[in-house]
Motif scaffolding. Structure first.
Motif, short mmCIF file in Angstrom:
data_model
loop_
_atom_site.label_atom_id
_atom_site.label_comp_id
_atom_site.label_asym_id
_atom_site.label_seq_id
_atom_site.Cartn_x
_atom_site.Cartn_y
_atom_site.Cartn_z
N VAL A 52 -50.97 -3.00 14.43
CA VAL A 52 -50.06 -2.40 15.29
C VAL A 52 -48.78 -2.37 14.52
N CYS A 53 -47.97 -1.37 15.06
CA CYS A 53 -46.62 -1.13 14.56
C CYS A 53 -45.76 -2.04 14.44
N GLN A 54 -45.23 -2.30 13.16
CA GLN A 54 -44.15 -3.45 12.94
C GLN A 54 -42.84 -3.72 13.94
N LYS A 55 -42.75 -2.16 14.31
CA LYS A 55 -41.40 -2.22 15.02
C LYS A 55 -41.67 -2.33 16.64
N CYS A 56 -42.75 -1.64 17.15
CA CYS A 56 -43.09 -1.53 18.55
C CYS A 56 -44.38 -1.95 19.12
N SER A 57 -45.14 -2.36 18.03
CA SER A 57 -46.31 -2.96 18.39
C SER A 57 -47.50 -1.87 19.01
N LEU A 58 -47.30 -0.56 18.73
CA LEU A 58 -47.97 0.44 19.23
C LEU A 58 -49.25 0.18 18.47
N PRO A 59 -50.54 0.08 18.85
CA PRO A 59 -51.87 0.09 17.87
C PRO A 59 -51.97 1.15 17.20
N LEU A 60 -52.20 0.91 15.78
CA LEU A 60 -52.37 1.99 14.88
C LEU A 60 -53.59 2.22 14.23
N PRO A 61 -54.07 3.14 13.49
CA PRO A 61 -55.37 3.51 12.69
C PRO A 61 -55.12 2.55 11.46
N ASP A 62 -56.29 2.30 10.99
CA ASP A 62 -56.04 1.49 9.38
C ASP A 62 -55.27 2.28 8.54
N GLY A 63 -54.57 1.34 7.75
CA GLY A 63 -53.99 1.98 6.88
C GLY A 63 -52.41 2.26 7.09
N GLU A 64 -52.18 2.12 8.21
CA GLU A 64 -50.77 2.12 8.67
C GLU A 64 -49.87 1.06 9.09
N THR A 65 -48.68 0.95 8.91
CA THR A 65 -47.90 -0.06 9.30
C THR A 65 -46.69 0.18 10.39
N ILE A 66 -46.40 1.30 10.54
CA ILE A 66 -45.27 1.64 11.48
C ILE A 66 -45.91 3.05 11.86
N CYS A 67 -45.61 3.36 13.31
CA CYS A 67 -45.77 4.32 14.13
C CYS A 67 -44.96 5.36 13.60
N ARG A 68 -45.56 6.76 13.90
CA ARG A 68 -44.75 8.02 13.70
C ARG A 68 -43.21 7.99 14.35
N ASP A 69 -43.26 7.59 15.71
CA ASP A 69 -42.04 7.57 16.27
C ASP A 69 -41.09 6.78 15.95
N CYS A 70 -41.47 5.60 15.66
CA CYS A 70 -40.37 4.54 15.02
C CYS A 70 -39.95 4.87 13.54
N LYS A 71 -40.84 5.76 12.78
CA LYS A 71 -40.72 6.09 11.47
C LYS A 71 -39.72 7.26 11.38
N ASN A 72 -39.64 8.17 12.22
CA ASN A 72 -38.90 9.52 12.37
C ASN A 72 -37.60 9.17 13.40
N ALA A 73 -37.81 8.26 14.48
CA ALA A 73 -36.59 8.27 15.36
C ALA A 73 -35.25 7.86 14.52
N LYS A 74 -34.25 8.40 14.95
CA LYS A 74 -32.83 8.09 14.21
C LYS A 74 -32.10 7.11 15.13
N ASN A 75 -32.44 6.86 16.43
CA ASN A 75 -31.73 5.98 17.36
C ASN A 75 -32.65 4.85 17.93
N ILE A 76 -33.01 3.98 17.14
CA ILE A 76 -33.75 2.80 17.74
C ILE A 76 -32.84 1.72 17.92
N TYR A 77 -32.63 1.30 19.22
CA TYR A 77 -31.83 0.07 19.40
C TYR A 77 -32.24 -1.30 19.53
N PHE A 78 -33.59 -1.39 19.85
CA PHE A 78 -34.01 -2.84 19.77
C PHE A 78 -34.62 -3.08 18.65
N ASP A 79 -34.91 -4.28 18.09
CA ASP A 79 -35.15 -4.83 16.85
C ASP A 79 -36.66 -4.89 16.88
#
Length: 246
Positions: A52-79
């Motif tokens: 799952v994404c290390q930031k938002c816990s979205l289930p991910l394909p093998d080999g990924e650690t962070i989802c596209r939204d969390c990787k590209n987002a400029k303004n994420i306010y939750f930890d």
């Protein structure tokens, strides 16, 4: 002693006339049980495991650690967002019964599952205060309760932390988020939340545990976190009962 014995007899008689059953499978529960879900059903709820994404816990394909939204987002306010269950199957059924069939009693079982997860993840050790995601008062009147507030109050009791159900408020009534596309969700939530200024001191510099029943695109959670950070909140950890794999 005599009084307790009489109560047990009365409970047993009532259980014969009105047997208590599991809210999911319908199996009979012990007449003295405080649970509303049997242990088999609890153990078979779909867990959010695997990658799952290390930031938002979205289930991910093998080999990924962070989802596209969390990787590209400029303004994420939750930890970070954490969830014990995937929003599917029995978990979805339970949440729908809890929210839309007015089965308030499910809050006890669901909050215990959340509390166990919070303790396993050591989230309780870094939590100062608990705040639920608010709903608009009109929706609260229609539904009769705020499911996140019920869960937050029970979790607070289980992990012995203060809860402030009125610290955040929803300022306008909008369309349900699940009917909207991602950008529409973001626009729908702009200026949606506000802090009740009476609670400014319990937010400032505090590590906050934000509670909700389900996280989908994270838009609601992020807007809540934004306004809390504007009031100088510390770390914001989100725990939702379930996480949707949108």
């Amino acid at each position: 002693m005599y009084h307790n014995h009489v109560l047990k007899i009365i409970n047993f008689i009532l259980s014969v006339i009105f047997p208590k059953t599991c809210s999911l499978c319908g199996k009979d529960l012990h007449f003295n049980s405080s649970a509303s879900i049997c242990s088999d059903c609890k153990n078979s709820l779909p867990k959010l495991d695997g990658i799952v994404c290390q930031k938002c816990s979205l289930p991910l394909p093998d080999g990924e650690t962070i989802c596209r939204d969390c990787k590209n987002a400029k303004n994420i306010y939750f930890d970070v967002i954490k969830s014990p269950f995937l929003y599917s199957g029995k978990t979805r059924t339970l949440i729908k019964k809890f929210k839309y069939s007015r089965k308030f009693f499910l809050a006890k079982d669901l909050s215990e599952l959340m509390s166990d997860f919070i303790k396993e993840q050591n989230i309780d050790k870094e939590t100062d205060v608990i705040i639920p995601v608010p709903i608009h008062r009109y929706k609260g009147l229609l539904r009769g309760f705020n499911q996140a507030a019920l869960l937050a109050e029970a979790v607070a009791e289980n992990i012995n932390k203060p809860v402030y159900t009125k610290a955040l408020k929803r300022t306008k009534y909008t369309k349900p988020q699940f009917k909207l596309k991602k950008q529409q969700r973001i626009e729908n939530l702009e200026n949606m939340f506000a802090v009740n200024k009476k609670y400014a001191d319990v937010i400032k510099d505090k590590n906050i545990l934000l509670i909700d029943d389900i996280v989908t695109t994270c838009s609601t959670i992020n807007q809540c976190s934004k306004i809390l950070k504007e009031f100088s909140a510390g770390k914001i950890t989100v725990v939702s009962l379930s996480r949707a794999a949108y």
